[in-house]
Write an enzyme that holds these catalytic residues in place. Structure first.
Site, short mmCIF file in Angstrom:
data_model
loop_
_atom_site.label_atom_id
_atom_site.label_comp_id
_atom_site.label_asym_id
_atom_site.label_seq_id
_atom_site.Cartn_x
_atom_site.Cartn_y
_atom_site.Cartn_z
N ASN A 3 -37.38 35.10 -25.93
CA ASN A 3 -38.11 33.80 -25.56
C ASN A 3 -37.56 33.37 -24.20
OD1 ASN A 3 -40.02 31.31 -25.82
ND2 ASN A 3 -38.09 30.27 -26.39
N HIS B 235 -37.12 29.86 -22.20
CA HIS B 235 -36.92 28.36 -22.23
C HIS B 235 -36.50 27.60 -20.94
CE1 HIS B 235 -36.86 24.55 -24.40
NE2 HIS B 235 -35.65 24.17 -23.87
N SER C 290 -33.42 29.86 -19.33
CA SER C 290 -32.60 30.90 -20.22
C SER C 290 -33.68 31.87 -20.81
CB SER C 290 -31.87 30.05 -21.26
OG SER C 290 -30.99 28.95 -21.09
N ASP D 203 -35.34 27.34 -30.33
CA ASP D 203 -34.79 27.46 -28.91
C ASP D 203 -33.31 27.69 -29.05
OD1 ASP D 203 -37.18 26.93 -27.61
OD2 ASP D 203 -36.92 24.69 -27.69
C1 GAR Z 1 -42.65 28.10 -19.03
O1 GAR Z 1 -42.05 27.12 -18.29
C2 GAR Z 1 -41.72 28.49 -20.12
O2 GAR Z 1 -40.44 28.34 -20.00
C3 GAR Z 1 -41.97 27.20 -21.13
O3 GAR Z 1 -43.39 27.01 -21.15
C4 GAR Z 1 -43.85 27.53 -19.71
C5 GAR Z 1 -44.86 28.47 -19.87
O4 GAR Z 1 -45.35 28.68 -18.47
N1 GAR Z 1 -41.56 27.52 -22.44
C6 GAR Z 1 -41.20 26.76 -23.42
O5 GAR Z 1 -41.21 25.50 -23.03
C7 GAR Z 1 -40.67 27.25 -24.83
N2 GAR Z 1 -39.85 26.42 -25.44
P1 GAR Z 1 -46.27 29.73 -18.31
O6 GAR Z 1 -47.27 29.88 -19.41
O7 GAR Z 1 -47.03 29.87 -16.90
O8 GAR Z 1 -45.43 30.97 -18.44
#
Ligand code: GAR
Length: 251
Positions: free
Chosen positions: A143, A145, A172, A181
């Protein structure tokens, strides 16, 4: 049986949008010997809920992987179109209407496993995962984060980083364990928090780094360079990490 159940899921709530071959057969540069090369490549399935910019970074990074499918839990996830336009098979399994988290996760696992992935890549997949689902993919689900874990788990990470006054923030990539997370960290990128930062400017600075480290982490997995010992991930031949991952403040 599993397959009977999977067929039911397929009939009711999954829409397969593309069955074209994945683009990375070409990306591997193996036009003359695709079959042999593909057999040695790791297969990945990417899970998204929204725009899919991290997914896109992985798809465009020309990694030595076969992207078997992109799966979304929302049919309006913007990343589905991006994936389809790049020739990747896509599927939607909506969580709506399921009686429990476990019931949805069981069907999701059946769908994922039908693509026989070596690695499941969560790229903005905004679901809390049940313990059974996570254990099923132990050491083969990662994942990204948007914080320097273990700081700022959960949502609104950039706003909370500004609120707390931290001077560095980042992102991360980690193996997924049942606690939200958490899990062994594969790599992190650090950015400064500037005096005039807003949630928007900080999130954009972090996102640039996300698009760098997530493909890198998938590459390391594909190359068989990662090993997990307790909470620590070791990366074989890691001179490149020392060269590229440290940001030191300057005047
Ligand atoms: C990203 O910033 C990712 O790190 C976050 O959601 C966004 C997705 O953007 N993920 C989390 O917060 C998971 N806990 P994307 O759809 O453009 O990749």
């Amino acid at each position: 049986t599993v397959w009977a159940a999977f067929a039911r899921v397929t009939a009711t709530s999954i829409r397969h949008r593309s069955r074209k071959p994945p683009c990375h057969t070409d990306a591997a540069g193996s036009a003359g010997g695709i079959v042999i090369f593909e057999q040695s490549m790791k297969r990945i399935v990417i899970l998204i809920s929204g725009r899919g910019s991290n997914m896109q970074a992985i798809l465009e990074a020309k990694l030595p992987v076969q992207v078997a499918a992109v799966i979304a839990n929302k049919e309006d996830a913007g990343g589905l179109q991006t994936a389809a336009s790049l020739g990747i098979a896509t599927a939607v399994l909506s969580h709506k209407g399921y009686p429990s988290r476990e019931a949805f996760d069981a069907d999701l696992a059946r769908l994922i496993d039908s693509y026989q992935p070596d690695l499941v890549v969560l790229a903005g997949f905004m679901r809390i995962l049940s313990e059974g689902f996570v254990r099923h993919y132990e050491n083969r689900m990662i994942n990204i984060h948007p914080s320097l874990l273990p700081a700022f788990t959960g949502l609104s990470t950039h706003a909370r980083a500004i609120q707390e006054g931290v001077k560095v923030h980042g992102c991360s990539v980690h193996f997924v364990t049942p606690e939200l997370d958490h899990g062994p960290i594969i790599c992190q990128a650090v950015v400064p928090v500037l005096d005039d930062d807003t949630e928007d400017t900080l999130s954009k600075r972090v996102l640039v780094c996300e698009h760098q480290i997530y493909p890198q982490a998938v590459r390391w997995f594909a190359e068989g360079r990662l090993s997990v010992e307790g909470n620590r991930v070791r990366v074989a031949n890691h001179a490149d990490i020392q060269a590229h991952s440290l940001i030191v403040p300057r005047d």
